[in-house]
Scaffold this active site. Structure first.
Site, PDB file in Angstrom:
ATOM      1  N   ALA A  65       0.855  -1.184   0.000  1.00  0.00           N
ATOM      2  CA  ALA A  65       0.000   0.000   0.000  1.00  0.00           C
ATOM      3  C   ALA A  65       0.889   1.232   0.000  1.00  0.00           C
ATOM      4  O   ALA A  65       2.049   1.170   0.421  1.00  0.00           O
ATOM      5  CB  ALA A  65      -0.880  -0.011   1.250  1.00  0.00           C
ATOM      6  N   GLY A 109       0.656  -5.225   0.675  1.00  0.00           N
ATOM      7  CA  GLY A 109      -0.543  -5.342  -0.164  1.00  0.00           C
ATOM      8  C   GLY A 109      -0.246  -5.953  -1.526  1.00  0.00           C
ATOM      9  O   GLY A 109      -1.137  -6.539  -2.152  1.00  0.00           O
ATOM     10  N   GLU A 112      -0.365  -9.552  -0.856  1.00  0.00           N
ATOM     11  CA  GLU A 112      -1.769  -9.921  -0.634  1.00  0.00           C
ATOM     12  C   GLU A 112      -2.532  -9.961  -1.959  1.00  0.00           C
ATOM     13  O   GLU A 112      -3.382 -10.826  -2.174  1.00  0.00           O
ATOM     14  CB  GLU A 112      -2.423  -8.930   0.334  1.00  0.00           C
ATOM     15  N   GLU A 132       4.594  -5.297   7.100  1.00  0.00           N
ATOM     16  CA  GLU A 132       3.778  -4.305   7.828  1.00  0.00           C
ATOM     17  C   GLU A 132       4.203  -4.125   9.284  1.00  0.00           C
ATOM     18  O   GLU A 132       4.035  -3.058   9.862  1.00  0.00           O
ATOM     19  CB  GLU A 132       2.294  -4.715   7.786  1.00  0.00           C
TER      20      GLU A 132
HETATM   21  N1  COA Z   1       4.503   3.276  -0.498  1.00  0.00           N
HETATM   22  C1  COA Z   1       4.883   4.450  -1.007  1.00  0.00           C
HETATM   23  N2  COA Z   1       6.062   4.641  -1.618  1.00  0.00           N
HETATM   24  C2  COA Z   1       6.898   3.589  -1.697  1.00  0.00           C
HETATM   25  C3  COA Z   1       6.565   2.326  -1.178  1.00  0.00           C
HETATM   26  C4  COA Z   1       5.298   2.189  -0.568  1.00  0.00           C
HETATM   27  N3  COA Z   1       4.875   1.020  -0.081  1.00  0.00           N
HETATM   28  N4  COA Z   1       7.595   1.486  -1.409  1.00  0.00           N
HETATM   29  C5  COA Z   1       8.536   2.207  -2.044  1.00  0.00           C
HETATM   30  N5  COA Z   1       8.117   3.468  -2.225  1.00  0.00           N
HETATM   31  C6  COA Z   1       8.826   4.557  -2.905  1.00  0.00           C
HETATM   32  C7  COA Z   1      10.049   5.009  -2.122  1.00  0.00           C
HETATM   33  O1  COA Z   1       9.679   5.928  -1.121  1.00  0.00           O
HETATM   34  C8  COA Z   1      10.860   5.637  -3.231  1.00  0.00           C
HETATM   35  O2  COA Z   1      10.320   6.892  -3.544  1.00  0.00           O
HETATM   36  P1  COA Z   1      11.261   8.235  -3.568  1.00  0.00           P
HETATM   37  O3  COA Z   1      12.250   7.939  -4.657  1.00  0.00           O
HETATM   38  O4  COA Z   1      10.306   9.320  -3.881  1.00  0.00           O
HETATM   39  O5  COA Z   1      11.889   8.300  -2.216  1.00  0.00           O
HETATM   40  C9  COA Z   1      10.581   4.730  -4.421  1.00  0.00           C
HETATM   41  O6  COA Z   1       9.349   4.088  -4.144  1.00  0.00           O
HETATM   42  C10 COA Z   1      11.629   3.644  -4.662  1.00  0.00           C
HETATM   43  O7  COA Z   1      11.815   2.921  -3.453  1.00  0.00           O
HETATM   44  P2  COA Z   1      13.211   2.822  -2.678  1.00  0.00           P
HETATM   45  O8  COA Z   1      12.905   2.564  -1.246  1.00  0.00           O
HETATM   46  O9  COA Z   1      14.062   4.012  -2.979  1.00  0.00           O
HETATM   47  O10 COA Z   1      13.837   1.555  -3.372  1.00  0.00           O
HETATM   48  P3  COA Z   1      14.856   0.511  -2.704  1.00  0.00           P
HETATM   49  O11 COA Z   1      15.353  -0.345  -3.824  1.00  0.00           O
HETATM   50  O12 COA Z   1      15.867   1.218  -1.864  1.00  0.00           O
HETATM   51  O13 COA Z   1      13.966  -0.376  -1.723  1.00  0.00           O
HETATM   52  C11 COA Z   1      11.986  -1.613  -1.065  1.00  0.00           C
HETATM   53  C12 COA Z   1      12.901  -1.164  -2.222  1.00  0.00           C
HETATM   54  C13 COA Z   1      10.784  -2.281  -1.683  1.00  0.00           C
HETATM   55  C14 COA Z   1      12.771  -2.611  -0.185  1.00  0.00           C
HETATM   56  C15 COA Z   1      11.588  -0.398  -0.199  1.00  0.00           C
HETATM   57  O14 COA Z   1      11.050   0.572  -1.089  1.00  0.00           O
HETATM   58  C16 COA Z   1      10.542  -0.689   0.847  1.00  0.00           C
HETATM   59  O15 COA Z   1      10.850  -1.264   1.875  1.00  0.00           O
HETATM   60  N6  COA Z   1       9.273  -0.280   0.597  1.00  0.00           N
HETATM   61  C17 COA Z   1       8.208  -0.389   1.561  1.00  0.00           C
HETATM   62  C18 COA Z   1       7.671  -1.797   1.588  1.00  0.00           C
HETATM   63  C19 COA Z   1       6.569  -1.921   2.634  1.00  0.00           C
HETATM   64  O16 COA Z   1       6.765  -1.697   3.810  1.00  0.00           O
HETATM   65  N7  COA Z   1       5.373  -2.309   2.166  1.00  0.00           N
HETATM   66  C20 COA Z   1       4.235  -2.540   3.029  1.00  0.00           C
HETATM   67  C21 COA Z   1       3.335  -1.355   3.017  1.00  0.00           C
HETATM   68  S1  COA Z   1       1.936  -1.630   4.072  1.00  0.00           S
END
Ligand code: COA
Length: 258
Positions: A65, A109, A112, A132
Site C-alpha cells: 500500500a 498489499g 496480498e 507491515e
Molecule cells: N509506499 C509508497 N512509496 C513507496 C513504497 C510504498 N509502499 N515502497 C517504495 N516506495 C517509494 C520510495 O519511497 C521511493 O520513492 P522516492 O524515490 O520518492 O523516495 C521509491 O518508491 C523507490 O523505493 P526505494 O525505497 O528508494 O527503493 P529501494 O530499492 O531502496 O527499496 C523496497 C525497495 C521495496 C525494499 C523499499 O522501497 C521498501 O521497503 N518499501 C516499503 C515496503 C513496505 O513496507 N510495504 C508494506 C506497506 S503496508
C-alpha cells in the site's frame, strides 16, 4: 493524469499493469478505482479468457500500500479507503482465471494481491514478504488469512512477525509462488500459460475455479459433495458435449462458452 493501471491485450489475455514506477507501484486510491473499472470491463468481455496482473518496470511488482497515505490517517478514513468492493476479494472470486506475474518486489498489499490471484509466477529476482510489522501494522488485505493457507502457520508467522522478505526460490519451496523462471523469461512463460488457459471453455474454467476456491472454506466432505454437484452441472453444457465429441472424433474442440 497518467493512468495508474494500464491494460493491454495479447490474444485472449488481458494484462493489467500497475503503473506507478517511481512509487514502487504502491497501491493507492487511484489504483483501486482503475483496477475495479478494468475488472468490470474484462468481466463483461467474452473475448477475454484470462487476466495477468503485473507491475511496471523491471524492479517492482507492487511494494505494498502507499505508505504516504497512512500518515496521520484516522481509523474511519482507513475504513473508507478499504470500503467495498474489495479489489483482492474480487480477484479471488473473479469468474475468469487471474495470474500474478511477479516481476520484482512483492510486499505487503502487493503480496496480498498476488495471493488473491489464482496462479503466481515469479521472476528469479522477485522478493516477497509482509513487512507491515515494521510500520506498526499487520497485514490488512487478507494476509493473515491467505498466507497461512498457502504456506502453513509457521511460515506465515515467520514472515508476518519478522517482516523478513524471502527470495523467489524460498517462496516457491513454501508454496507462496507456484513457478519461478529466469527474469527475462517471465513474460513469455506467464503469457504462454495464460493463453493456454484462456483457450479452454470459459464456462468450464469458471466452474473449476469456483470448485477450487470452495476448498478454502469447506470441510473436505462438503467440498467433495460440492464438487460432485458442479461436475454434474457440467453435463448441462454444450461445451461438455463438444469436448467429448471432439475427443471421440480425434479433433480439436471448439468451445462456445455455453
Ligand atoms: N509506499 C509508497 N512509496 C513507496 C513504497 C510504498 N509502499 N515502497 C517504495 N516506495 C517509494 C520510495 O519511497 C521511493 O520513492 P522516492 O524515490 O520518492 O523516495 C521509491 O518508491 C523507490 O523505493 P526505494 O525505497 O528508494 O527503493 P529501494 O530499492 O531502496 O527499496 C523496497 C525497495 C521495496 C525494499 C523499499 O522501497 C521498501 O521497503 N518499501 C516499503 C515496503 C513496505 O513496507 N510495504 C508494506 C506497506 S503496508
Amino acid at each position: 493524469m497518467e493512468a495508474a493501471v494500464l491494460m493491454e491485450r495479447e490474444g485472449r489475455v488481458a494484462i493489467l499493469t500497475i503503473n506507478r514506477p517511481d512509487k514502487a507501484n504502491a497501491l493507492n486510491e487511484q489504483v483501486r478505482i482503475e483496477t475495479l473499472a478494468h475488472l468490470e470491463a474484462i468481466q463483461n468481455d467474452d473475448s477475454i479468457g484470462a487476466v495477468v496482473v503485473t507491475g511496471s518496470g523491471d524492479k517492482f511488482f507492487i511494494a505494498g500500500a502507499d505508505i504516504k497515505e497512512f500518515a496521520g490517517r484516522s481509523p474511519f478514513d482507513q475504513r473508507e479507503a478499504m470500503r467495498f468492493p474489495r479489489v483482492f476479494d474480487i480477484m479471488a472470486n473473479f469468474p475468469k482465471p487471474v495470474l500474478a506475474m511477479i516481476n520484482g518486489f512483492c510486499l505487503g498489499g502487493g503480496c496480498e494481491l498476488a495471493m488473491s490471484c489464482d496462479i503466481r509466477i515469479a521472476s528469479d529476482k522477485a522478493r516477497l514478504g509482509q513487512p507491515e510489522i515494521n510500520l506498526g501494522l499487520i497485514p490488512g488485505g487478507g494476509g493473515t488469512q491467505r498466507l497461512p493457507r498457502l504456506v502453513g502457520s509457521g511460515n506465515a508467522m515467520r514472515l508476518i512477525l519478522s517482516g523478513d522478505m524471502v527470495g523467489a526460490a524460498e517462496a516457491q519451496s513454501m508454496g507462496l509462488v507456484d513457478q519461478v523462471v529466469a527474469h527475462d523469461e517471465l513474460r513469455a512463460t506467464t503469457l504462454a500459460l495464460a493463453e493456454k488457459i484462456a483457450s479452454k471453455s470459459p464456462l468450464t474454467l469458471r466452474v473449476a475455479k469456483e470448485a477450487i476456491r470452495a476448498s478454502e472454506r469447506l470441510a473436505i466432505e462438503e467440498g467433495i459433495l460440492y464438487e460432485r454437484d458442479l461436475f454434474c452441472l457440467c453435463f448441462s453444457t454444450e461445451d461438455k458435449e463438444e469436448g467429448v465429441a471432439a475427443f471421440l472424433d480425434k479433433r480439436k474442440a471448439e468451445w462456445k462458452g455455453r
